[in-house]
Scaffold this motif. Structure first.
Motif: not given
Length: 303
Positions: A119-131
């Motif tokens: 694309h370049p690049g990708a977005l990562l969406i997480g949570a306060h879950l794990g590390s």
């Protein structure tokens, strides 16, 4: 789903105070005498927190009751806090590239790497879950998946101070939110082929939120990360680095949404679909690894 603005962000009122001198001492002890010795003190920290933080213990119990599907015992509360303390402690080693100390399984990273190249690049969406630090560490150790992190400016300052105490080079890929140029910095990282990460399970007091079904009841999730994702027009992946006990972690990446071709007129509807998909995956991982979600406040905002 309904949109709302909370009067105050409770997680900020309860935010922990860090002591840089103690952190530096802990870094020295852990790196000098090893991870096993450093982990001994974690048991005492977990027990102290459960005994002397009744409010956080109560909200931990409320969450664990939903995630476990049963009444949460004291042992569950201690295990919850110990998992949190373990992930914080392991940052010391991960930030110093001591990957040899850990057994890290990675699931789904190939799709993120391919998206970041295309694309370049990708977005990562997480949570306060794990590390999240496991993800950044693996990204530094694997060619083709460098990771930068977007976070609230106050948290970014605190984290940068922490990272500087552990490894001065580690603070370079933290992008503070709330500045005029935050999105520009994120775009520049994406254009350079980075995966840019955000955590989307906490909001500030003035953030708009959308209620999504989470663990069987509506809960407010911040709208801001999703608006930014849509404006940046990148594919979005769910991310989590689950702590499995001992020295074991498992990283998961799953496709959540793709805003690369979303017309402006359809953006709001696409965002809401993506947010509920995110809440569904968060529910799944909270039930499969219940001691990994580290929000010790009234997440559901029960009155």
């Amino acid at each position: 789903m309904s949109q709302d603005k909370p009067t105050e962000a409770e997680w900020r009122r309860q935010q922990e105070r860090s002591n840089l001198a103690i952190l530096k001492l802990m870094v020295w002890i852990s790196l000098t005498f090893g991870r096993a010795v450093g982990r001994i003190v974690l048991h005492g920290i977990a027990a102290y927190f459960v005994l002397f933080s009744p409010k956080a213990r109560r909200f931990s119990r409320h969450y664990l009751h939903r995630a476990l599907g049963r009444w949460a015992e004291w042992s569950d509360g201690i295990r919850h806090v110990f998992s949190f303390a373990s992930t914080i402690h392991d940052r010391i080693y991960l930030l110093n590239d001591r990957f040899d100390l850990f057994d890290i399984e990675v699931i789904g990273a190939e799709a993120v790497t391919e998206a970041a190249r295309s694309h370049p690049g990708a977005l990562l969406i997480g949570a306060h879950l794990g590390s999240f630090e496991v993800l950044r560490a693996v990204g530094r150790g694997r060619e083709g998946l460098p990771v930068a992190m977007l976070m609230y400016e106050e948290n970014a300052r605190k984290l940068n101070a922490t990272l500087e105490a552990i490894n001065p080079a580690a603070s370079r890929d933290v992008i503070p939110l709330g500045r005029m140029d935050s999105m520009l910095q994120a775009r520049d990282k994406l254009d350079a082929g980075y995966a840019v990460g955000m955590l989307a399970d906490r909001s500030l007091s003035d953030d708009a939120t959308v209620d999504c079904d989470f663990l069987g009841q509506p809960a407010p999730f911040p709208l801001g990360p999703w608006r930014m994702a849509a404006m940046l027009r990148r594919p979005v992946f769910f991310m989590t680095g689950l702590y499995l006990g001992g020295n074991r972690y498992r990283l998961h990446f799953e496709p959540l949404a793709d805003f690369t071709q979303t017309p402006r007129a359809e953006r709001d509807a696409a965002i809401r679909v993506a947010m509920q998909h995110y809440a569904d995956r968060l529910t799944h991982y909270c039930r499969s690894a219940p001691y990994n979600w580290f929000n010790f406040f009234d997440f559901w905002q029960k009155k």
